[in-house]
Motif scaffolding. Structure first.
Motif, PDB file in Angstrom:
ATOM      1  N   SER A  54      41.898   1.892  22.931  1.00  0.00           N
ATOM      2  CA  SER A  54      41.166   1.649  21.687  1.00  0.00           C
ATOM      3  C   SER A  54      42.090   1.600  20.475  1.00  0.00           C
ATOM      4  O   SER A  54      41.940   0.743  19.599  1.00  0.00           O
ATOM      5  CB  SER A  54      40.100   2.734  21.496  1.00  0.00           C
ATOM      6  N   SER A  72      34.820   0.692  21.139  1.00  0.00           N
ATOM      7  CA  SER A  72      35.805   1.766  21.273  1.00  0.00           C
ATOM      8  C   SER A  72      35.306   2.852  22.212  1.00  0.00           C
ATOM      9  O   SER A  72      34.103   3.020  22.407  1.00  0.00           O
ATOM     10  CB  SER A  72      36.087   2.360  19.890  1.00  0.00           C
ATOM     11  N   ASP A  74      35.791   5.974  21.595  1.00  0.00           N
ATOM     12  CA  ASP A  74      35.571   7.199  20.820  1.00  0.00           C
ATOM     13  C   ASP A  74      35.116   6.861  19.410  1.00  0.00           C
ATOM     14  O   ASP A  74      35.288   5.741  18.931  1.00  0.00           O
ATOM     15  CB  ASP A  74      36.835   8.061  20.777  1.00  0.00           C
ATOM     16  N   GLU A  76      36.263   8.345  16.672  1.00  0.00           N
ATOM     17  CA  GLU A  76      37.381   8.429  15.733  1.00  0.00           C
ATOM     18  C   GLU A  76      38.023   7.076  15.476  1.00  0.00           C
ATOM     19  O   GLU A  76      38.345   6.728  14.335  1.00  0.00           O
ATOM     20  CB  GLU A  76      38.425   9.432  16.236  1.00  0.00           C
ATOM     21  N   THR A  77      38.235   6.304  16.541  1.00  0.00           N
ATOM     22  CA  THR A  77      38.862   4.994  16.358  1.00  0.00           C
ATOM     23  C   THR A  77      37.951   4.067  15.571  1.00  0.00           C
ATOM     24  O   THR A  77      38.417   3.297  14.721  1.00  0.00           O
ATOM     25  CB  THR A  77      39.212   4.371  17.720  1.00  0.00           C
ATOM     26  N   PRO A 135      41.999   7.245  23.372  1.00  0.00           N
ATOM     27  CA  PRO A 135      40.957   8.262  23.221  1.00  0.00           C
ATOM     28  C   PRO A 135      40.898   9.298  24.340  1.00  0.00           C
ATOM     29  O   PRO A 135      40.743  10.492  24.081  1.00  0.00           O
ATOM     30  CB  PRO A 135      39.671   7.431  23.168  1.00  0.00           C
ATOM     31  N   ARG A 138      43.334  11.850  23.657  1.00  0.00           N
ATOM     32  CA  ARG A 138      42.943  12.688  22.537  1.00  0.00           C
ATOM     33  C   ARG A 138      41.931  13.746  22.986  1.00  0.00           C
ATOM     34  O   ARG A 138      42.029  14.912  22.612  1.00  0.00           O
ATOM     35  CB  ARG A 138      42.356  11.816  21.427  1.00  0.00           C
ATOM     36  N   TYR A 139      40.978  13.329  23.816  1.00  0.00           N
ATOM     37  CA  TYR A 139      40.010  14.294  24.355  1.00  0.00           C
ATOM     38  C   TYR A 139      40.720  15.349  25.198  1.00  0.00           C
ATOM     39  O   TYR A 139      40.420  16.541  25.111  1.00  0.00           O
ATOM     40  CB  TYR A 139      38.960  13.578  25.222  1.00  0.00           C
ATOM     41  N   VAL A 204      31.681  12.404  24.685  1.00  0.00           N
ATOM     42  CA  VAL A 204      32.459  11.165  24.728  1.00  0.00           C
ATOM     43  C   VAL A 204      31.498  10.007  24.483  1.00  0.00           C
ATOM     44  O   VAL A 204      30.764   9.591  25.383  1.00  0.00           O
ATOM     45  CB  VAL A 204      33.169  11.001  26.091  1.00  0.00           C
ATOM     46  N   TYR A 206      30.652   6.041  22.957  1.00  0.00           N
ATOM     47  CA  TYR A 206      31.230   4.710  22.789  1.00  0.00           C
ATOM     48  C   TYR A 206      30.461   3.928  21.715  1.00  0.00           C
ATOM     49  O   TYR A 206      29.312   3.572  21.913  1.00  0.00           O
ATOM     50  CB  TYR A 206      31.144   3.922  24.095  1.00  0.00           C
TER      51      TYR A 206
END
Length: 244
Positions: A54, A72, A74, A76-77, A135, A138-139, A204, A206
């Motif tokens: 992503s 994406s 996540d 955040e992106t 992502p 990151r998780y 999580v 999307y």
């Protein structure tokens, strides 16, 4: 002159239904089928899909890559895409949910049931997506930080470009374990097995949206609507994605 004008008009119409999608690597199988189903439902339409991490896809968009729809892995992106004005906040929609799991090679004898088990001497290499752009990485980093394991496991981590690369490393036995999504683990039941579900403080999710500079905004919006429709959701469910 008239003939040339008619030719240009025909060429324009030929591309009128074409859109380019940038989607997270974990969506590869599901979005390929969704794209085909969309094209079958809307003759004359064409959905071209570009898959990747992503964060990497976001960087491509920021540098001017022509994209009509961004999906994406996540929130955040997508937040960053909105802050960079690549996507409008009002166009953002959450379309699926996933879970983070730890996978090991199918024939592995390692006993990994909790995150602290990664500290065992027999665990030498753990694949994790690059947290700066992937992502799933990151998780994973957040889960390890929550468990106070992130610093001590740095020497064992092998950073990958996307979740599918992490999955491949486990399938080929090149690493002892990897953080992937449950939907990815389900693709290779003969080569990998889920050792544990990784606890997370946030789901999580999307998100998907048409891009702010889409050259075919109507078609892009129609594709997003299809992903959110019962038909699109059924395809996502087929590949293990959950409703948000």
């Amino acid at each position: 002159m008239l003939a040339a004008g008619l030719f240009l008009a025909a060429a324009s119409l030929a591309h009128a239904g074409e859109i380019t999608l940038s989607a997270a690597a974990s969506l590869t199988n599901a979005f390929r089928e969704i794209g085909a189903a969309y094209e079958a439902r809307h003759p004359g339409s064409k959905a071209l899909v570009n898959f990747g991490a992503s964060g990497a896809l976001l960087q491509q968009m920021a540098k001017g890559a022509p994209v009509d729809v961004f999906a994406s892995a996540d929130q955040e992106t997508m937040n960053m895409a909105i802050s960079q004005r690549l996507v409008k906040s009002a166009d953002r929609r959450v379309f699926a949910r996933n879970s983070l799991v730890m996978v090991v090679p199918r024939d592995s004898r390692l006993k990994i049931k909790m995150l602290p088990d990664l500290s065992q001497p027999d665990v030498h290499k753990v694949a994790i997506g690059n947290p700066d752009s992937v992502p799933v990485g990151r998780y994973a980093r957040e889960a390890l930080q929550e468990a106070r394991l992130w610093p001590q496991l740095q020497s064992k981590t092998i950073r990958t470009q996307n979740v599918r690369q992490s999955l491949d490393y486990v399938a080929r036995g090149e690493v002892d374990a990897a953080f992937v999504y449950a939907t990815d683990a389900a693709l290779m039941p003969d080569k990998v097995r889920i050792a544990m579900q990784v606890p997370l403080n946030e789901p999580v999710l999307y998100p998907i949206a048409k891009t702010a500079d889409s050259e075919n905004a109507i078609e892009a919006s129609r594709f997003v609507d299809f992903v959110m429709s019962p038909a699109g959701q059924a395809i996502l469910a087929k590949y293990g994605f959950l409703k948000p």
